[in-house]
Design an enzyme around this catalytic site. Structure first.
Site, PDB file in Angstrom:
ATOM      1  N   LYS A 129      -1.213   0.327  -7.809  1.00  0.00           N
ATOM      2  CA  LYS A 129      -0.081  -0.510  -7.389  1.00  0.00           C
ATOM      3  C   LYS A 129       0.553  -1.159  -8.607  1.00  0.00           C
ATOM      4  O   LYS A 129      -0.158  -1.578  -9.537  1.00  0.00           O
ATOM      5  CB  LYS A 129      -0.587  -1.575  -6.408  1.00  0.00           C
ATOM      6  CG  LYS A 129       0.526  -2.377  -5.730  1.00  0.00           C
ATOM      7  CD  LYS A 129      -0.066  -3.386  -4.740  1.00  0.00           C
ATOM      8  CE  LYS A 129       1.018  -4.181  -4.025  1.00  0.00           C
ATOM      9  NZ  LYS A 129       0.454  -5.147  -3.054  1.00  0.00           N
ATOM     10  N   SER A 178       2.599  -5.092   1.511  1.00  0.00           N
ATOM     11  CA  SER A 178       3.378  -4.766   0.338  1.00  0.00           C
ATOM     12  C   SER A 178       2.889  -3.541  -0.425  1.00  0.00           C
ATOM     13  O   SER A 178       3.640  -2.975  -1.207  1.00  0.00           O
ATOM     14  CB  SER A 178       3.385  -5.955  -0.614  1.00  0.00           C
ATOM     15  OG  SER A 178       2.092  -6.185  -1.125  1.00  0.00           O
ATOM     16  N   SER A 209      -1.585  -7.003   2.866  1.00  0.00           N
ATOM     17  CA  SER A 209      -0.825  -6.027   2.086  1.00  0.00           C
ATOM     18  C   SER A 209      -1.538  -4.720   1.782  1.00  0.00           C
ATOM     19  O   SER A 209      -0.920  -3.779   1.312  1.00  0.00           O
ATOM     20  CB  SER A 209      -0.355  -6.655   0.768  1.00  0.00           C
ATOM     21  OG  SER A 209       0.788  -7.447   0.994  1.00  0.00           O
TER      22      SER A 209
END
Lengths: 483, 481, 92
Positions: A78, A153, A177
């Site tokens: 990420k 997210s 997330s």
């Protein structure tokens, strides 16, 4: 058989048996990224050159018989996890060109295990959002339906895993997330106990809630990655000085007699019928295997979203103050005074959702409002922890839906932030209480969109939720995304 | 002008003498080339986290003990949020509600109108926080340059109650704090280098008032003198405003050393809403009773303890205080007495000769060219008549100029006294032989000529023998005749 | 939430908004605060002691200085000059 659709442990076997080389494996993924990611938009940065170099190094380790569980395994990271020499943007214009001068601790650990990093995945800007549509660069789509969001997210990581654009990925979870995008994309995502994994090098959103964790094809793969990234870190004073077990150790053990809490508030109004039915069906399956379902209650759940947003935004408003365009990040062309320069840099560099959180956080902390908002939210945090503790006195794990709905359309909800916040109701309490939780697919709706269920464990008991998720996964027939 | 009562509280920032910074492992030493003592943590890179320094916490607690504080056995760190280019994270890690130390008491002594006075100043709290960086103003290019070397140097902030009533009291208090922190070994208190800095909160009120007046805060005073001058000016300025029926504005002011005036700092556009909240990256610090006992046990001898010891050793109170009130002097004294155990004698030479040279500016305590042991040796030589008292001063002058061993200096300058009795007898023999008439007078009962004979011998025996020995030998010889 | 409040909060956060943006932000904030206000009905107080993680003095980092970072790595993402970060002139 497409090699990219394999589980980590199957790849391990092929690598160790020299049925495939680390380079061939990396290339298979890079080619797939090349073919597919144009429409999926899961990666912000693809690091092909670095991947080749890493694959070479991994191959040497394999050839010497020194491979660890992750040696040569292609992973995606990420884009809020700092990678030395590789851009780390947090999907924000603010950090569009930011190249960290150091590695996050998890990267040090993964690099030491000779993984092959394929690239950095998209996300909601600074991890604020549940759709990956607040990304300034790649608004990732859902591999099951490109007209829908992948969740967020960590939407880029979840979509990349789901579409086999990486073997597995790291995400971060502040209020859901990891779990919610895993649920939306039909894969497995694990949020570890707070303090299990070092946060050093994870660009902070809400420090008391953030935790890095894996998103993978199944719970077993999640456990393998968690094994590699866990443990006390000198650089993170909130990481726990406690032994790290082998998280795969309970896999395959019987779940008979396990007590599974079903807190009624998580199945109430606001949860889509499809979702509720799928999770209830999973509960019934556990019961059929000898587990005991226990009805219970979490009265404070109705305050959880507010408490979460107040705490998270308060911390975020402070954490994001360092972005002033002076030391790194977007520096406005306009502004002759310090004040003007930083106001312009921040206003140009941050997107709307980030700005809203900064306003909310400042509101919660400002003099005259602190006690009513931040102080009360912190008190609620303690209350919610106590309610979890009382559930765990009677039960071993808790089963809930991961999200109230399946993935929604890319244009829905975005215009109504308040409605978006409410959608986090199922996940935020886990972060508030610092607990570990795993989301795994438990069904599909009539349109074929995946539905996820969450299994929440006691502090430090990731092994049990991995065990329970794995047990379910072994009999659940997954429908892979067709992309 | 009507009389006003000044009400003054101080906030003193002291940098702690740790090896590393408070939240990272960069060196905490003073100075360094620009931005060479920085890492991702203290330069506020995204993703970095603070790791708190044990010694910094320990030193803060030590300071608390030195200032008579109680210690919170559960202490919390907080973030103080504000934007300034010397603060890379845009928040300072500090402490708000549960600081390390609370409720201290510091006695001060000072003189007012020639009268000696004492007073107790209450300490509200001492908390641990991080220092900010430095800005260098480049007027030529119209920019400021930020150097983060100082970012993260551990600081304690000592906050007093508004117990201080005058510039004299404030100065005495800061001097006392400086002394206590130096004795505790936690801060070098070099105001000129900024390791000790002082903010003054000051308001004035009429004797009949029941509430404090509006206060002004004077920031960053960096000498004892400036503290006194700033306070006196501020009392004058606020008094004048009230006399004219105007109001004192609550604001932050800066002291202009050249003009001796305080000036309003251009009020920053933002409100001072620091939005403090508990620092989520640092876990709260707990102390056991054993922890606190151990820290207390590590506290070195404090000034009042040294004073007692000196008085016990026979020093006068005045002398003892002069020595104790400068830690570096006191340490020198102790080292000298260790080498030559005659505290009174060492003290006399120290106060008399050494302080004189220091006050003349010939040497400074920070850079003495000789050691305490060498100093002690000189005092001992004078006491045992290896040099005359007068010549000892001359030897000391040379030590101040060039440094070196007193015995070698005395030898080189021909001032060393050998007390060689063989030589004395020889000289006396010679002198008596050359002055038969005088000898006859003496033996005849005229004792007055002894002085003359003594003088003759002394002239011949200069640098060989002390007058005392000459006198003894001469008397012996004359009696035997 | 009124415009004045939003303006104040934006100053605290060093954000500048156009008038239209400010109005939109006020609307958004109003609906967000509505959710936040749900916690007003419950009467509880935060107790910092309950959050104690039992970290004692002995568990803290030992005071050892280590090498700092190369200056160029510290400055590489910044506008810099003379080994410093360049800031518009700050007047006190």
């Amino acid at each position: 058989m497409d090699i990219t659709s394999l589980k980590i442990r199957d790849m391990r076997e092929m690598l160790d048996k020299k049925e495939v080389s680390a380079k061939e494996l990396a290339d298979a993924y890079l080619e797939r990224i090349n073919n597919v990611d144009g429409k999926l938009e899961s990666y912000i940065t693809v690091t092909a050159d670095e991947a080749h170099a890493a694959a070479e190094k991994a191959q040497q380790a394999i050839d010497k018989g020194e491979a660890s569980a992750l040696t040569g395994i292609p992973l995606a990271i990420k884009d809020n996890i700092c990678t030395d020499g590789v851009k780390t943007t947090c999907a924000s214009k603010m950090l569009e060109d930011f190249v960290p001068p150091y590695n996050a601790t998890v990267m040090e650990k993964l690099n030491a295990a000779d993984i092959v990093m394929l690239g950095k995945t998209s996300m909601d800007e600074f991890a604020m959002g549940g759709s990956t549509q607040t990304s300034a660069f790649k608004k990732t789509k859902n591999p099951y339906d490109l007209g829908r969001v992948p969740g967020g997210s960590s939407g880029g990581s979840a979509a990349a895993v789901s579409a086999s654009l990486c073997a597995a990925a790291l995400g971060s979870d502040t209020g859901g997330s990891i779990r919610q995008p895993a649920s939306f994309c039909g894969v497995t995502g694990l949020k570890p106990t707070y303090g299990r994994v070092s946060r050093y090098g994870l660009v902070a959103f809400a420090s008391s809630l953030d935790q890095i964790g894996p998103i993978a094809k199944d719970a077993h793969d999640c456990a393998i990655i968690l094994n590699a990234i866990s443990g006390y870190d000198y650089h993170d004073g909130t990481s726990a000085k406690r032994d790290v077990p082998d998280f795969t150790e309970k896999i395959g053990q019987s779940i008979s007699g396990m007590k599974i809490a079903i807190p009624k508030e998580f199945y109430a109004e606001g949860i889509d019928a499809d979702v509720r039915e799928a999770v209830e069906k999973a509960a019934k399956w556990y019961e059929s295997q000898g587990a005991v379902l226990v009805d219970c209650s979490m009265p404070s759940l109705k305050y959880a979203v507010a408490a979460y947003y107040l705490i998270a935004s308060a911390e975020a408003s402070s954490n994001l103050s360092r972005y002033d365009g002076i030391k790194y990040g977007h520096r406005s062309e306009k502004g002759d005074s310090y004040n003007d320069l930083i106001c312009n840099s921040r206003s140009e560099g941050f997107g709307d959702e980030v700005k809203r959180r900064i306003l909310l956080g400042n509101y919660a902390l400002s003099s005259g409002y602190y006690d009513a908002y931040y102080g009360k939210a912190m008190a609620l945090k303690q209350r919610i922890r106590e309610e979890y503790e009382s559930i765990f006195q009677k039960c071993d794990i808790i089963l809930t839906p991961t999200a109230p709905t399946v993935a929604y359309g890319v244009n829905e909800n975005i215009s109504d932030p308040a409605k978006m916040y409410q959608a986090d109701i199922c996940t935020v309490t886990v972060n508030i209480a610092s607990l570990p939780a795993i989301s795994t697919p438990c069904g599909y709706d009539s349109k074929g969109m995946p539905i996820g269920m969450s299994i929440i464990g006691r502090h430090w008991d990731e092994a049990s939720i991995i065990q329970a998720a794995d047990a379910y996964e072994k009999q659940f027939e997954r429908v892979p995304a067709k992309i | 002008m009507s009389a006003y009562i000044p009400v003054i509280g101080l906030e003193i920032h002291a940098e702690l003498l740790t090896k590393s910074k408070v939240f990272c492992t960069c060196s905490a030493e003073f100075g360094g080339d620009k931005n060479t003592r920085c890492c991702p943590v203290c330069s506020g890179m995204p993703g970095t986290l603070p790791i708190i320094n044990q010694t910094a916490v320990e030193y803060a607690v030590k300071a608390g003990f030195a200032l008579g504080c109680g210690i919170n056995k559960f202490s919390v760190f907080d973030r103080k949020n504000y934007f300034y280019p010397d603060l890379p994270k845009a928040y300072q890690i500090s402490q708000l509600n549960l600081p390390l130390c609370i409720n201290g008491l510091v006695p001060i002594e000072y003189e007012e109108n020639g009268e000696k006075k004492t007073k107790n100043i209450r300490i509200n709290r001492i908390h641990l926080e991080e220092d900010a960086g430095k800005l260098i103003h480049d007027d030529l290019n119209g920019v400021s340059l930020a150097d983060y070397n100082r970012c993260g140097i551990p600081l304690i902030e000592i906050v007093t109650e508004p117990d201080i009533g005058s510039a004299e009291e404030a100065k005495a208090f800061v001097e006392k704090i400086s002394l206590l922190l130096q004795y505790a070994g936690v801060c070098d208190c070099k105001m000129e280098q900024g390791s000790l800095r002082c903010d003054v909160n000051i308001s004035i009120m009429k004797p009949t008032d029941t509430e404090f007046g509006t206060r002004a805060e004077i920031k960053n005073l960096n000498s004892i003198k400036a503290i006194g001058r700033a306070i006196d000016f501020e009392i004058y300025r606020q008094g004048k405003l009230l006399d004219m029926g105007k109001r004192v504005v609550q604001e932050t002011r800066r002291f202009d050393d050249n003009r001796g005036e305080t000036k309003s700092m251009r009020s920053k556009e933002d409100a001072h809403d620091y939005r403090y909240f508990p620092e989520p990256d640092i876990l709260q610090v707990n102390f056991t009773d054993e922890d606190l006992d151990a820290i207390r046990a590590k506290l070195p001898e404090m000034p009042y303890e040294r004073l007692e010891r000196y008085l016990k050793n026979g020093l006068s109170e005045t002398d003892a205080k002069i020595i104790v009130n400068q830690k570096i002097l006191s340490d020198f004294f102790d080292a000298a007495v260790k080498a030559y155990n005659n505290p009174k004698s060492v003290c006399n030479f120290l106060i008399g000769e050494m302080m004189r040279r220091i006050n003349l500016g010939e040497v400074s305590l920070e850079n003495l060219p000789f050691t305490a042991e060498q100093f002690a040796k000189l005092v001992e030589m004078a006491d045992t008549d290896k040099v005359s008292k007068n010549d000892a001063k001359s030897v000391f002058r040379t030590m101040c100029e060039k440094g070196g061993d007193p015995e070698e200096i005395a030898k080189a300058e021909g001032l060393l006294i050998s007390n060689d009795t063989g030589k004395v007898a020889e000289v006396i023999e010679k002198v008596l032989a050359a002055n038969e008439k005088a000898v006859a007078q003496y033996t005849g009962g005229d004792q007055k000529v002894f002085g003359f004979l003594m003088g003759q011998c002394t002239k011949e025996l200069k640098g060989v023998c002390t007058p005392k020995v000459i006198k003894e030998e001469l008397e012996k010889k004359l009696k035997s005749l | 939430m009124d415009l004045e409040m939003v303006r104040y909060l934006s100053q605290l956060g060093k954000l500048s908004f156009t008038d239209d943006e400010l109005k939109k932000a006020a609307e958004d904030m109003t609906s967000i605060i509505e959710i936040m206000d749900t916690i007003k009905e419950i009467d509880i107080v935060y107790d910092p002691l309950k959050d104690n993680h039992n970290v004692y003095l002995g568990g803290l980092r030992k005071d050892e200085a280590m090498d700092s970072f190369p200056t160029e790595k510290i400055l590489k993402n910044a506008v810099n000059s003379e080994n410093c970060f360049v800031v518009p002139k700050v007047v006190e």
